[in-house]
Scaffold this active site. Structure first.
Site, PDB file in Angstrom:
ATOM      1  N   GLU A 142       0.829  -1.211   0.000  1.00 46.98           N
ATOM      2  CA  GLU A 142       0.000   0.000   0.000  1.00 46.98           C
ATOM      3  C   GLU A 142       0.863   1.260   0.000  1.00 46.98           C
ATOM      4  OE1 GLU A 142      -0.784   1.950   3.142  1.00 46.98           O
ATOM      5  OE2 GLU A 142      -0.182   0.555   4.711  1.00 46.98           O
TER       6      GLU A 142
ATOM      7  N   LYS B 234      -3.530  -1.272  14.214  1.00 52.54           N
ATOM      8  CA  LYS B 234      -2.653  -0.332  14.920  1.00 52.54           C
ATOM      9  C   LYS B 234      -3.133  -0.158  16.372  1.00 52.54           C
ATOM     10  CE  LYS B 234      -2.855   2.507  11.360  1.00 52.54           C
ATOM     11  NZ  LYS B 234      -2.928   1.804  10.080  1.00 52.54           N
TER      12      LYS B 234
HETATM   13  N1  PSU Z   1       0.288   0.634   8.501  1.00 51.29           N
HETATM   14  C1  PSU Z   1       1.260   1.465   8.966  1.00 51.29           C
HETATM   15  N2  PSU Z   1       1.094   2.801   8.779  1.00 51.29           N
HETATM   16  C2  PSU Z   1      -0.013   3.327   8.144  1.00 51.29           C
HETATM   17  C3  PSU Z   1      -1.026   2.446   7.652  1.00 51.29           C
HETATM   18  C4  PSU Z   1      -0.814   1.094   7.863  1.00 51.29           C
HETATM   19  O1  PSU Z   1       2.261   1.012   9.537  1.00 51.29           O
HETATM   20  O2  PSU Z   1      -0.122   4.558   8.014  1.00 51.29           O
HETATM   21  C5  PSU Z   1      -2.242   3.011   6.918  1.00 51.29           C
HETATM   22  C6  PSU Z   1      -2.888   1.952   5.998  1.00 51.29           C
HETATM   23  O3  PSU Z   1      -2.952   2.498   4.688  1.00 51.29           O
HETATM   24  C7  PSU Z   1      -4.281   1.759   6.570  1.00 51.29           C
HETATM   25  C8  PSU Z   1      -4.554   3.126   7.113  1.00 51.29           C
HETATM   26  O4  PSU Z   1      -5.205   1.329   5.601  1.00 51.29           O
HETATM   27  O5  PSU Z   1      -3.315   3.431   7.779  1.00 51.29           O
HETATM   28  C9  PSU Z   1      -5.770   3.161   8.038  1.00 51.29           C
HETATM   29  O6  PSU Z   1      -6.343   4.433   8.024  1.00 51.29           O
HETATM   30  P1  PSU Z   1      -7.827   4.670   8.612  1.00 51.29           P
HETATM   31  O7  PSU Z   1      -7.702   4.339  10.075  1.00 51.29           O
HETATM   32  O8  PSU Z   1      -8.130   6.141   8.374  1.00 51.29           O
HETATM   33  O9  PSU Z   1      -8.747   3.775   7.858  1.00 51.29           O
END
Ligand code: PSU
Ligand code: MN
Length: 303
Positions: free
Chosen positions: A26, A158
């Site tokens: 990604e 996360k």
């Molecule tokens: N993993 C990481 N750092 C990130 C992400 C994933 O180590 O920044 C990103 C991914 O693209 C994931 C996004 O889909 O964070 C999630 O964002 P949200 O909580 O707004 O859906």
């Protein structure tokens, strides 16, 4: 689905046609998740790691309205250094393509684009999930995993999120969550969350077997493979929790919401841990890309 808005690199097309391993990566982590210059360094390293483990890397992003499946080095550099890169999830595709904008793809949108090219595995750091607190903020990554047939290799969700609620959500919607060599859900920055998993795979071949049977049983949707962060860089849950709580307090104080909250919290946690969270984030991204390459190879060898 393939159309004039999608551009797949030849080596990826060829590899898919020949059932060779391909790992999708990604790009939100490049544009919004990691600070410069670590973002470009990491993005290049992830591609190198996938390649040196016999799989083709497919980093996905949208450049001037074209969905790129596989980026050249110049394109990767362009994305890492561009300002005003849109964070693209499922809802944003039509807008970004129509208005010829540049966007980084989240796990959700990377899964969508990867599936157009016939790719069946993606590596990331941590997926999005159910946020803490009373606002109903659930990442679009979760429903996408129920819709799109793909293995998502990550270190869990996360830790800025509500991990028990995220796991409950995945259970409700029937997403298999596999511990890679562990029987506990990793907590992204730290190795253990205290949340037990029901499914364990000890190596890439065991994941390939689970995946084959998932498909043969006609299960739609994806499968989450959760890999603990490397022990050298992993943080203790107590030390990271203090940083996360302070980061969330700051976000509430500054009224940060919607798609801005995840990058905001990651940046604050980095500040409060004096950079230690960034080190573990980069280390787990690399390790997850490595494991994804092994799984991809096992799938193509046994398929
Ligand atoms: N993993 C990481 N750092 C990130 C992400 C994933 O180590 O920044 C990103 C991914 O693209 C994931 C996004 O889909 O964070 C999630 O964002 P949200 O909580 O707004 O859906
Ligand atoms: Mn959200």
């Amino acid at each position: 689905m393939k159309n004039v808005y999608v551009d797949v690199l030849d080596e990826i097309k060829d590899a898919i046609a020949e059932n060779q391993p391909v790992v999708a990566l990604e790009s939100t982590v490049i544009a919004h998740g990691l600070p410069r210059p670590y973002n470009l360094d990491t993005a290049q390293r992830l591609q190198d790691i996938v390649r040196s483990n016999d799989a083709i890397p497919a980093t996905i992003a949208i450049l001037d309205g074209i969905v790129k499946i596989g980026l050249t080095n110049d394109e990767l550099e362009q994305l890492a250094n561009a300002d005003n890169v849109i964070k693209v999830s499922r809802r944003d595709f039509a807008n970004v393509v129509t208005n010829k904008l540049t966007g980084a793809t989240t796990v959700a949108s990377t899964m969508i684009a990867a599936s157009w090219a016939g790719i069946n595995i993606i590596a990331t750091g941590g997926i999005g999930g159910v946020h803490r607190g009373s606002d109903l903020d659930v990442s679009a990554d979760l429903p996408e995993i129920t819709r799109t047939s793909m293995i998502v290799v990550c270190s869990g969700a996360k830790a800025i999120l509500d991990l028990p609620a995220t796991l409950e959500w995945l259970e409700t919607y029937g997403v298999p969550v596999v511990g890679y060599g562990v029987d506990e859900l990793p907590a992204f920055y730290s190795q253990s969350s205290g949340i037990l998993l029901d499914i364990k795979a000890d190596n890439a071949l065991e994941v390939a077997e689970l995946w084959k049977n998932h498909n043969e049983l006609g299960m739609s949707g994806g499968m989450l493979v959760t890999v603990p962060p490397p022990s050298k860089e992993a943080l203790s849950s107590t030390e990271i929790e203090i940083a996360i709580t302070s980061a969330i307090d700051d976000a509430v104080k500054h009224n940060v919401k919607g798609k801005h909250i995840t990058p905001y919290l990651l940046e604050k946690v980095k500040k409060f841990t004096k950079g230690d969270s960034l080190k573990v984030n980069m280390a787990l991204l690399e390790n997850n890309a490595y494991i994804a390459a092994l799984i991809s190879k096992s799938i193509s060898d046994t398929g």
